[in-house]
Scaffold this active site. Structure first.
Site, PDB file in Angstrom:
ATOM      1  N   ASP A 464      -8.248 -16.618  -8.090  1.00 44.24           N
ATOM      2  CA  ASP A 464      -9.581 -17.157  -8.381  1.00 44.24           C
ATOM      3  C   ASP A 464     -10.640 -16.067  -8.436  1.00 44.24           C
ATOM      4  O   ASP A 464     -11.689 -16.242  -9.045  1.00 44.24           O
ATOM      5  CB  ASP A 464      -9.963 -18.175  -7.318  1.00 44.24           C
ATOM      6  CG  ASP A 464     -10.012 -17.548  -5.930  1.00 44.24           C
ATOM      7  OD1 ASP A 464      -9.153 -16.691  -5.640  1.00 44.24           O
ATOM      8  OD2 ASP A 464     -10.890 -17.896  -5.139  1.00 44.24           O
ATOM      9  N   ARG A 468     -13.373 -10.696  -3.051  1.00 44.49           N
ATOM     10  CA  ARG A 468     -13.703 -11.143  -1.691  1.00 44.49           C
ATOM     11  C   ARG A 468     -12.428 -11.442  -0.897  1.00 44.49           C
ATOM     12  O   ARG A 468     -11.313 -11.213  -1.362  1.00 44.49           O
ATOM     13  CB  ARG A 468     -14.629 -12.349  -1.750  1.00 44.49           C
ATOM     14  CG  ARG A 468     -14.021 -13.608  -2.312  1.00 44.49           C
ATOM     15  CD  ARG A 468     -15.071 -14.722  -2.407  1.00 44.49           C
ATOM     16  NE  ARG A 468     -14.530 -15.951  -2.961  1.00 44.49           N
ATOM     17  CZ  ARG A 468     -15.178 -16.706  -3.833  1.00 44.49           C
ATOM     18  NH1 ARG A 468     -16.373 -16.356  -4.266  1.00 44.49           N
ATOM     19  NH2 ARG A 468     -14.636 -17.833  -4.265  1.00 44.49           N
ATOM     20  N   ASP A 469     -12.604 -11.992   0.282  1.00 40.57           N
ATOM     21  CA  ASP A 469     -11.474 -12.278   1.178  1.00 40.57           C
ATOM     22  C   ASP A 469     -10.797 -13.600   0.791  1.00 40.57           C
ATOM     23  O   ASP A 469     -10.688 -14.514   1.586  1.00 40.57           O
ATOM     24  CB  ASP A 469     -11.956 -12.324   2.629  1.00 40.57           C
ATOM     25  CG  ASP A 469     -13.089 -13.321   2.836  1.00 40.57           C
ATOM     26  OD1 ASP A 469     -13.650 -13.816   1.837  1.00 40.57           O
ATOM     27  OD2 ASP A 469     -13.433 -13.590   4.000  1.00 40.57           O
ATOM     28  N   GLU A 470     -10.321 -13.655  -0.456  1.00 39.68           N
ATOM     29  CA  GLU A 470      -9.679 -14.869  -0.962  1.00 39.68           C
ATOM     30  C   GLU A 470      -8.542 -14.468  -1.895  1.00 39.68           C
ATOM     31  O   GLU A 470      -7.397 -14.402  -1.463  1.00 39.68           O
ATOM     32  CB  GLU A 470     -10.715 -15.742  -1.668  1.00 39.68           C
ATOM     33  CG  GLU A 470     -10.235 -17.155  -1.929  1.00 39.68           C
ATOM     34  CD  GLU A 470     -11.375 -18.083  -2.288  1.00 39.68           C
ATOM     35  OE1 GLU A 470     -11.089 -19.160  -2.817  1.00 39.68           O
ATOM     36  OE2 GLU A 470     -12.547 -17.741  -2.055  1.00 39.68           O
ATOM     37  N   ASP A 477      -7.992 -23.647 -11.071  1.00 44.29           N
ATOM     38  CA  ASP A 477      -8.408 -22.592 -11.988  1.00 44.29           C
ATOM     39  C   ASP A 477      -7.321 -22.296 -13.018  1.00 44.29           C
ATOM     40  O   ASP A 477      -7.596 -22.116 -14.210  1.00 44.29           O
ATOM     41  CB  ASP A 477      -8.724 -21.310 -11.206  1.00 44.29           C
ATOM     42  CG  ASP A 477      -9.807 -21.510 -10.166  1.00 44.29           C
ATOM     43  OD1 ASP A 477      -9.644 -22.412  -9.318  1.00 44.29           O
ATOM     44  OD2 ASP A 477     -10.800 -20.772 -10.174  1.00 44.29           O
ATOM     45  N   TRP A 532      -6.475 -30.216  -9.532  1.00 43.61           N
ATOM     46  CA  TRP A 532      -5.860 -29.029  -8.939  1.00 43.61           C
ATOM     47  C   TRP A 532      -4.340 -29.220  -8.930  1.00 43.61           C
ATOM     48  O   TRP A 532      -3.603 -28.455  -9.538  1.00 43.61           O
ATOM     49  CB  TRP A 532      -6.428 -28.789  -7.535  1.00 43.61           C
ATOM     50  CG  TRP A 532      -7.671 -27.964  -7.530  1.00 43.61           C
ATOM     51  CD1 TRP A 532      -7.807 -26.692  -7.060  1.00 43.61           C
ATOM     52  CD2 TRP A 532      -8.975 -28.326  -8.039  1.00 43.61           C
ATOM     53  NE1 TRP A 532      -9.104 -26.233  -7.244  1.00 43.61           N
ATOM     54  CE2 TRP A 532      -9.835 -27.206  -7.848  1.00 43.61           C
ATOM     55  CE3 TRP A 532      -9.498 -29.451  -8.642  1.00 43.61           C
ATOM     56  CZ2 TRP A 532     -11.179 -27.214  -8.225  1.00 43.61           C
ATOM     57  CZ3 TRP A 532     -10.828 -29.474  -9.023  1.00 43.61           C
ATOM     58  CH2 TRP A 532     -11.653 -28.381  -8.821  1.00 43.61           C
ATOM     59  N   GLU A 743     -18.459 -17.066 -11.387  1.00 48.23           N
ATOM     60  CA  GLU A 743     -18.044 -18.300 -10.724  1.00 48.23           C
ATOM     61  C   GLU A 743     -19.092 -19.399 -10.898  1.00 48.23           C
ATOM     62  O   GLU A 743     -18.755 -20.574 -11.043  1.00 48.23           O
ATOM     63  CB  GLU A 743     -17.808 -18.025  -9.234  1.00 48.23           C
ATOM     64  CG  GLU A 743     -17.348 -19.214  -8.434  1.00 48.23           C
ATOM     65  CD  GLU A 743     -16.973 -18.843  -7.018  1.00 48.23           C
ATOM     66  OE1 GLU A 743     -16.297 -19.648  -6.358  1.00 48.23           O
ATOM     67  OE2 GLU A 743     -17.353 -17.743  -6.559  1.00 48.23           O
ATOM     68  N   HIS A 764     -14.440 -14.577 -12.208  1.00 41.95           N
ATOM     69  CA  HIS A 764     -13.856 -15.876 -11.858  1.00 41.95           C
ATOM     70  C   HIS A 764     -13.596 -16.604 -13.165  1.00 41.95           C
ATOM     71  O   HIS A 764     -14.504 -17.139 -13.768  1.00 41.95           O
ATOM     72  CB  HIS A 764     -14.880 -16.641 -11.005  1.00 41.95           C
ATOM     73  CG  HIS A 764     -14.297 -17.566  -9.999  1.00 41.95           C
ATOM     74  ND1 HIS A 764     -14.118 -17.199  -8.683  1.00 41.95           N
ATOM     75  CD2 HIS A 764     -13.871 -18.834 -10.086  1.00 41.95           C
ATOM     76  CE1 HIS A 764     -13.620 -18.214  -8.002  1.00 41.95           C
ATOM     77  NE2 HIS A 764     -13.451 -19.224  -8.839  1.00 41.95           N
TER      78      HIS A 764
END
Length: 979
Positions: A464, A468-470, A477, A532, A743, A764
């Site tokens: 995604d 960042r921390d993801e 997506d 999703w 995003e 994103h």
């Protein structure tokens, strides 16, 4: 034979792959011909273990067939064997080609019991298994004879880099990739023949945590898949005399730590060159003081040969500028928001500490902005050893960035030497297959942003965000973007691998986790959401349609069925999904304050996607000849639709939800028909117009918005959405300097401030799904879905009345290159198409009669390669076979002729205000048309023969009519209805 050639032989989508474990691999090839209208009438394929084909182990003989893709090999197959392939074909001109150039494919292990090696890790009594330091493993050995060939088969619980005699065995990065590790772990195969020699040799390995046991998610969780790194390798050596030897991982290996002090995917890497042990991966190195290794109990049954495209450095960028910010930071600008790493050279005294911090944007004061990284550090630290010029790039991490803050580099306060820095772009090394360009430079930049967003987020899994921390494989997506993705890049291996992980991680009740590979309890126990979880059906069906690969449906069918049955069991009504957690129209602009979820009811969205997935499942059952299932899901589909209509549509055709997304889904998923469909489409059009041609859709509605408009008579409105450059729009971010997709529609607000730090990625790809519509509707390069894989091509450009003067799309299908390109002037329209051999195409050209249409200055009906020409409702439909064609025709039709095919204008003519506008531009038009209720095709045709409104004036008139209708509605305070 001259003029007919076979090219691009592939096995499982790859040219000359090594290390596959597919027992019936699929073979494909392409035809090149010097004649139009060429198609294959027969083929012959031979497979041999000899490059000279003395003895074929599989020979199809001459097969009367036009099949040239996804031909299943059904001959004998053995592990660790090199197979050679060649093809010849016959065509419709009674030509037979020469044999193609010889291609090849090589197997790895076809049975997991063939692994002789042991999983090894350093002895925990000598080295801390939880140490942040990267392990170095080594094994010295002697080869007593001359080497003929050698293969390494390797994988890791963690990430690894392998060396032989000091040289890396591959340029691949982040191996073995990220899978559902408990059930599936990829291993890689390398040809290392040239790295070995008779006598002393050594293997060296770097072993890191990676996705397996490193930090994942925003909760600082570690050890999600395991708590110990481990390595597995078999080196198979064939000697010139025919004998073989195997060197495997076992307790004789040695281990140590080294200069990589720490390496995390989110946080970056720390490297202390003073800790390097020169020659550690070479034979002569003294490893007496190194720790021993021990065998660790990990399974072999879940090992699979490499499926995905490998992750590599695919491009390098040089910094375009260096500057000092108002805060005093030295910052490099790469000119592009990229994903990868920085490589640099430095000459400095021992112990000099150089730090690089990576970020995507600058704030409104021009300072580098780290807020949206959340807990991710994206920091690389290098400590010099002070021995001449040193070169460094991190090994087991990647960053998402455009800007790099530099600290500690020698003399940087005077002038940072940019020639010493290189950005290395990293992603899954998918072949590029698509291009889109047009006359609008902002739209061209949008396409570049879509492509860069895909590259940055296709790092072994479809993530995604890359900063960042993801960086997780969000299913929503992936499913909204997959069709765009497969235009831009060859993504079949990428998605087939990821879908196998989805199937492996699917819950027992059929639910689908939000992210794949799954991170348990990521969202506090919630697991399955509409739009999703529908990745379970949408993605395999899309791969099948684009590549004609039935195996993806065979692999995923049980998963697809389980997802639909999961939905069916939710709540009390099996035809309505109105229970459970859902993300809804995520980030929709019509959301309530302080909410991420758009205003479209979640049960409306869930039921719409329930219908969508059920239809895909029914169609998949038909393809796989599961006819009982097809009948069952056809019946279920009908009942879901009936329930949807009762629940969400009024008797007069009004949707219960007045949002753009609700109208989009009802249209895109064919949940409305007849007059209701016309009403919903008209209402959607007015929702957009009343919002001054701005969208309000979020993740769910945006991918289908322009399709819903274009396919229901409102392409002009869709084009205005695309070309809108004020917030919210696709081009707003472009005008703000974006080089990837954001995003949020307003990740950077008009005043230069940011959306909140907590969820604001500048890379994103979800909203980049507009690319699909740009390829298929703007440029007109599409698939006739009566067949798969572009066997039948549909070319249907929509010119948008001069908003663009040209557009071009290209795509490399499995059959070859397809092109749709058009130019629009006030006087003439020109359309150029390229159709690959062994395919056919339907070309639909608007606002022309065949008698006015020429192909290469020849009347279209007489052009070579043209099979059929039909005039229909103001369009010309042309059936052609392969070749390059250029069609031209005059652009001088009256606008009313265009109106006859456009439901908007039927709306317009029912409005007195609209008639006043038309009368102003064409005095007497109302008399010619007569009362709307008595309008007949005869009067329209008569008017078209005496046009007083030219096509070139149409845009302004339509906008004026729209404004008049809106004003009329406001005056009367009632909704205007269509005839």
């Amino acid at each position: 034979m001259a003029g007919l050639h076979i090219t691009n032989l592939t096995c499982e989508y790859r040219e000359k792959p090594i290390g596959i474990d597919v027992k019936n691999p699929k073979l494909s090839w392409q035809l090149e011909s010097d004649r139009r209208a060429t198609f294959q009438t027969a083929y012959q394929v031979q497979v041999s273990i000899s490059k000279h084909f003395e003895n074929s182990i599989w020979d199809t003989g001459k097969v009367e067939s036009d099949q040239s893709i996804q031909l299943e090999y059904t001959g004998p197959i053995q592990s660790r064997t090199l197979y050679f392939t060649r093809v010849k074909v016959w065509d419709n001109y009674n030509r037979v080609s020469d044999w193609s150039e010889v291609s090849s494919w090589e197997t790895a292990f076809l049975d997991h019991n063939e692994w002789e090696a042991s999983w090894i890790t350093p002895d925990e009594t000598m080295m801390d298994p939880q140490s942040e330091e990267i392990f170095q493993l080594r094994k010295a050995f002697t080869l007593e004879k001359a080497v003929a060939s050698a293969r390494v088969y390797a994988t890791a619980a963690g990430l690894y880099e392998a060396y032989i005699n000091g040289k890396k065995v591959t340029e691949n990065l982040l191996t073995p990739g990220w899978t559902s590790y408990q059930t599936r772990l990829q291993y890689q195969t390398y040809d290392v023949t040239e790295l070995l020699s008779e006598g002393g040799n050594a293997v060296g390995v770097l072993l890191a945590d990676g996705w397996y046991k490193g930090n994942l998610g925003w909760s600082n969780k570690r050890n999600i898949f395991g708590d110990q790194r481990a390595f597995l390798m078999q080196l198979h050596v064939k000697y010139v005399d025919g004998s073989e030897e195997v060197i495997s991982t076992d307790p004789s290996w040695k281990a140590s730590t080294g200069p990589i002090v720490s390496s995390e995917l989110y946080h970056g890497e720390a490297y202390d060159a003073r800790l390097e042990q020169a020659g550690w991966n070479q034979f002569e190195f003294d490893d007496t003081n190194w720790a021993t290794c021990v065998v660790i109990s990990l399974p072999f049954s879940h090992l699979v040969a490499q499926e995905n495209w490998p992750t590599k450095v695919t491009e390098t960028l040089r910094p375009v500028e260096v500057f000092v910010t108002t805060s005093g930071d030295t910052v490099m600008d790469m000119g592009q928001n990229m994903v990868g790493r920085m490589r640099f050279q430095v000459e400095a005294p021992k112990g000099t500490v150089i730090t690089l911090e990576h970020a995507e944007v600058l704030d409104k004061d021009g300072n580098i902005y780290f807020g949206n990284l959340r807990k991710a550090k994206q920091c690389v630290t290098y400590v010099t050893k002070g021995e001449g010029v040193e070169t460094f790039a991190p090994h087991f991490t990647f960053q998402g960035f455009r800007y790099v803050k530099v600290q500690g580099y020698p003399n940087q306060e005077n002038s940072l030497d940019l020639s010493q820095f290189t950005g290395e772009v990293i992603h899954s090394d998918m072949p590029a297959t698509g291009e889109f360009t047009c006359s609008d430079p902002l739209v061209n930049q949008l396409q570049k942003n879509i492509v860069w967003g895909q590259r940055g987020n296709f790092v072994d899994v479809p993530t995604d965000c890359p900063q960042r921390d993801e960086r997780l494989g969000w299913t929503g997506d992936a499913q909204v973007f997959i069709r765009t993705a497969l235009y831009n890049y060859q993504g079949a291996p990428f998605f087939k691998k990821w879908l196998r992980d989805l199937k492996a991680d699917q819950l027992e009740d059929g639910g689908v986790p939000f992210v794949i590979p799954d991170l348990p309890n990521l969202m506090g126990g919630n697991s399955s959401s509409a739009a999703w979880g529908d990745a379970a059906t949408v993605c395999p069906w899309t791969v099948y349609m684009v590549y004609g690969d039935k195996s993806v449906l065979e692999d995923q069918y049980d998963s697809m069925k389980a997802w639909v049955e999961y939905i069916r069991k939710q709540g009390e009504n099996e035809f309505l999904w109105n229970t459970g957690f859902h993300f809804g129209d995520w980030l929709g602009l019509d959301a309530k304050e302080n909410s991420y979820v758009g205003a479209t009811p979640r049960d409306f969205i869930a039921t719409a996607f329930y219908f969508h997935s059920t239809r895909i499942l029914k169609n998949s059952a038909i393809v796989l000849e599961k006819y009982e299932d097809a009948a069952e899901y056809s019946s279920l589909l009908k009942k879901i639709k009936e329930t949807f209509v009762r629940e969400f549509i009024s008797p007069t055709g009004r949707l219960v939800s007045p949002t753009q997304t609700a109208h989009v889904l009802a249209l895109a998923f064919d949940l409305v028909e007849g007059e209701t469909r016309k009403r919903v489409a008209s209402d959607l059009n007015h929702l957009v117009i009343e919002n001054d041609y701005h969208l309000t859709t979020g993740f769910v509605g945006t991918p289908y918005l322009c399709f819903a408009l274009s396919e229901n008579g409102y392409h002009d409105t869709a084009m205005k959405l695309l070309l809108q450059d004020s917030y919210p729009s696709w081009l707003y971010s472009v005008k703000k300097g974006a080089t990837t997709i954001w995003e949020h529609w307003d990740s950077i607000k008009p005043d230069g401030s940011f959306w909140s730090d907590d969820m604001n990625s500048f890379n994103h790809y979800a909203y980049g799904a507009i690319g699909d519509w740009m390829y298929r509707r703007v440029a007109g390069l599409d698939m006739d879905e009566s067949d798969v894989a572009y066997k039948k091509i549909l070319i249907r450009p929509q010119f948008a009345g001069g908003k663009l003067t040209h557009a071009r799309a290209e795509h490399q299908s499995l059959y070859g290159k397809m092109v749709s390109s058009w130019e629009w002037t006030k006087d003439e329209i020109s359309v150029r198409v390229e159709i690959p051999a062994n395919t056919t195409a339907t070309i639909v050209l608007p606002n022309v009669h065949s008698e006015h249409l020429k192909e290469n200055n020849v009347e279209v009906v007489h052009a070579e390669g043209v099979v059929q020409v039909e005039n229909h409702d103001g369009d010309v439909r042309i059936e052609v076979r392969s070749g390059v064609y250029t069609f031209t025709y005059p652009n001088q039709m009256g606008s009313l002729d265009l109106f006859t095919k456009n439901s908007r204008v039927l709306d317009f003519l029912s409005s007195s205000k609209a008639m006043e506008v038309l009368e102003k531009h064409s005095p007497g038009i109302s008399e010619k048309i007569g009362p709307f209720s008595h309008m007949k095709s005869y009067t329209l045709t008569c008017f078209a023969k005496e046009p007083t409104i030219q096509l070139s004036d149409l845009d302004g008139i339509i906008q004026e009519i729209n404004e008049a209708i809106i004003a009329e509605k406001k005056e009367t305070n009632h909704e205007y209805s269509k005839a």
